[in-house]
Design an enzyme around this catalytic site. Structure first.
Site, PDB file in Angstrom:
ATOM      1  N   GLY A  73       1.201   1.202  -4.169  1.00  0.00           N
ATOM      2  CA  GLY A  73       1.936   0.199  -4.941  1.00  0.00           C
ATOM      3  C   GLY A  73       3.157   0.768  -5.634  1.00  0.00           C
ATOM      4  O   GLY A  73       4.032   0.022  -6.095  1.00  0.00           O
ATOM      5  N   VAL A 122       0.803  -1.219   0.000  1.00  0.00           N
ATOM      6  CA  VAL A 122       0.000   0.000   0.000  1.00  0.00           C
ATOM      7  C   VAL A 122       0.841   1.276   0.000  1.00  0.00           C
ATOM      8  O   VAL A 122       0.284   2.369  -0.118  1.00  0.00           O
ATOM      9  CB  VAL A 122      -0.966   0.039   1.199  1.00  0.00           C
ATOM     10  N   TYR A 123       2.145   1.175   0.135  1.00  0.00           N
ATOM     11  CA  TYR A 123       2.978   2.376   0.133  1.00  0.00           C
ATOM     12  C   TYR A 123       2.926   3.019  -1.252  1.00  0.00           C
ATOM     13  O   TYR A 123       3.295   2.399  -2.257  1.00  0.00           O
ATOM     14  CB  TYR A 123       4.426   2.058   0.495  1.00  0.00           C
ATOM     15  N   GLY A 124       2.457   4.256  -1.274  1.00  0.00           N
ATOM     16  CA  GLY A 124       2.328   4.941  -2.556  1.00  0.00           C
ATOM     17  C   GLY A 124       1.343   4.265  -3.485  1.00  0.00           C
ATOM     18  O   GLY A 124       1.447   4.408  -4.703  1.00  0.00           O
TER      19      GLY A 124
END
Length: 327
Positions: free
Chosen positions: A56, A52-54
């Site tokens: 993907g 979920v960081y950015g």
């Protein structure tokens, strides 16, 4: 950089990890490349990310840089799955979701396996044995080498780790738990850390600099280029700008002055060398910030400094957080 075993496993990682929370959002490809190269050249191996960081983009960016800048074999890539952009269900620990998320992570990362795959948070709507089965499948299929959890409280970690130890050779031992831990947030010492130590699970502290506050940058206001000034991240920093935190930050600054070093190095060295800690995860905005953090490798805090910092930041331990006979 010194290497440490991750929990009671054979996996060794650098005792400082590189975080990618802002990659693909606030950290562009150029800055990410500079960070990864500086980290690798300093002997760093553990790179932490999540699906979920950015949205993907952090995984995708890391995948674009690996091999081009750093050999894949030189990195321990850790990612997470389970957080979902659903206001009605923040975490999905179902077997179907987790395994599908892992396949998508591998595609973005451009690799056939991750070294460490972690459940991002406990899902109360899914039976824990189902969630853990996803870890077993991931490891047995070769898509993950080791498995861990993140943001599990004490009883959740103890239950999960014990379940995985119940049938050796069939289930995958939990190698790690990733939790926020710093001089400003010592809550894991109540139950999570004792459970991890007892069960051989290595602790990977996130936000080891108190969300940036322990660097001292907020002592006299909020810098315009800081997370505290960011509309998106200001609520993340705000809880650590109270009077209690201020007294701890002042103590760290005093210790840094006495040691002719920086508040960042003092705060990071303190958490790095706590019992049960394997590798604090550092998230930097640019390579210059990262290099400043990596310079902590040469610093070991004197016992009297550690004791003073322990005292000023000590959390309240009351029944039943510790042995009742001592209370």
């Amino acid at each position: 950089m010194e290497q440490r075993h991750l929990g009671r496993t054979g996996l060794r990682v650098s005792r400082i990890g590189l975080g990618t929370l802002t990659w693909g959002r606030d950290t562009d490809e150029h800055d990410a490349a500079d960070q990864l190269k500086a980290f690798w050249e300093a002997g760093g191996t553990l790179v932490d990310t999540a699906d979920v960081y950015g949205g993907g983009d952090a995984e995708y960016l890391l995948g674009q840089l690996v091999e081009r800048l750093v050999p894949r074999r030189d990195l321990v890539i850790a990612t997470k799955a389970g957080s979902v952009p659903d206001p009605d269900r923040r975490f999905n620990g179902s077997r179907g979701h987790l395994l599908a998320a892992l396949d998508e992570s591998l595609e973005r990362l451009g690799t056939t396996y991750v070294d460490l795959w972690q459940v991002h948070a406990f899902d109360p709507l899914t039976p824990l044995d189902e969630t853990l089965q996803a870890l077993d499948i991931a490891v047995s299929s070769g898509r993950a080498r080791y498995a861990g959890v993140s943001n599990f409280c004490g009883w959740q970690l103890a239950k999960a780790a014990t379940w995985q130890l119940a049938s050796p050779g069939v289930r995958t031992r939990l190698a790690s738990t990733q939790m926020e831990y710093s001089l400003l947030q010592r809550g894991v010492e109540r139950e999570v850390l004792p459970a991890a130590l007892d069960l051989g699970v290595g602790l990977l502290p996130s936000s080891p600099l108190g969300r940036g506050v322990l660097t001292g940058k907020y002592r006299h206001g909020t810098p315009t280029d800081s997370r505290g000034a960011s509309e998106q991240l200001a609520p993340f920093v705000e809880p650590y700008l109270d009077e209690t935190a201020s007294s701890i930050v002042d103590a760290v600054a005093t210790a840094a002055d006495g040691l002719a070093t920086t508040a960042l190095q003092v705060a990071l060295a303190w958490v790095r060398d706590r019992p049960g800690v394997v590798a604090p995860i550092i998230g930097a905005r640019n390579a210059q910030q990262l290099t400043a953090a990596l310079s902590v490798e040469a610093l070991t805090l004197p016992d009297e400094i550690c004791q003073a910092l322990d005292d000023v930041s000590a959390p309240v331990h009351r029944y039943p957080d510790q042995d009742w006979s001592t209370l």
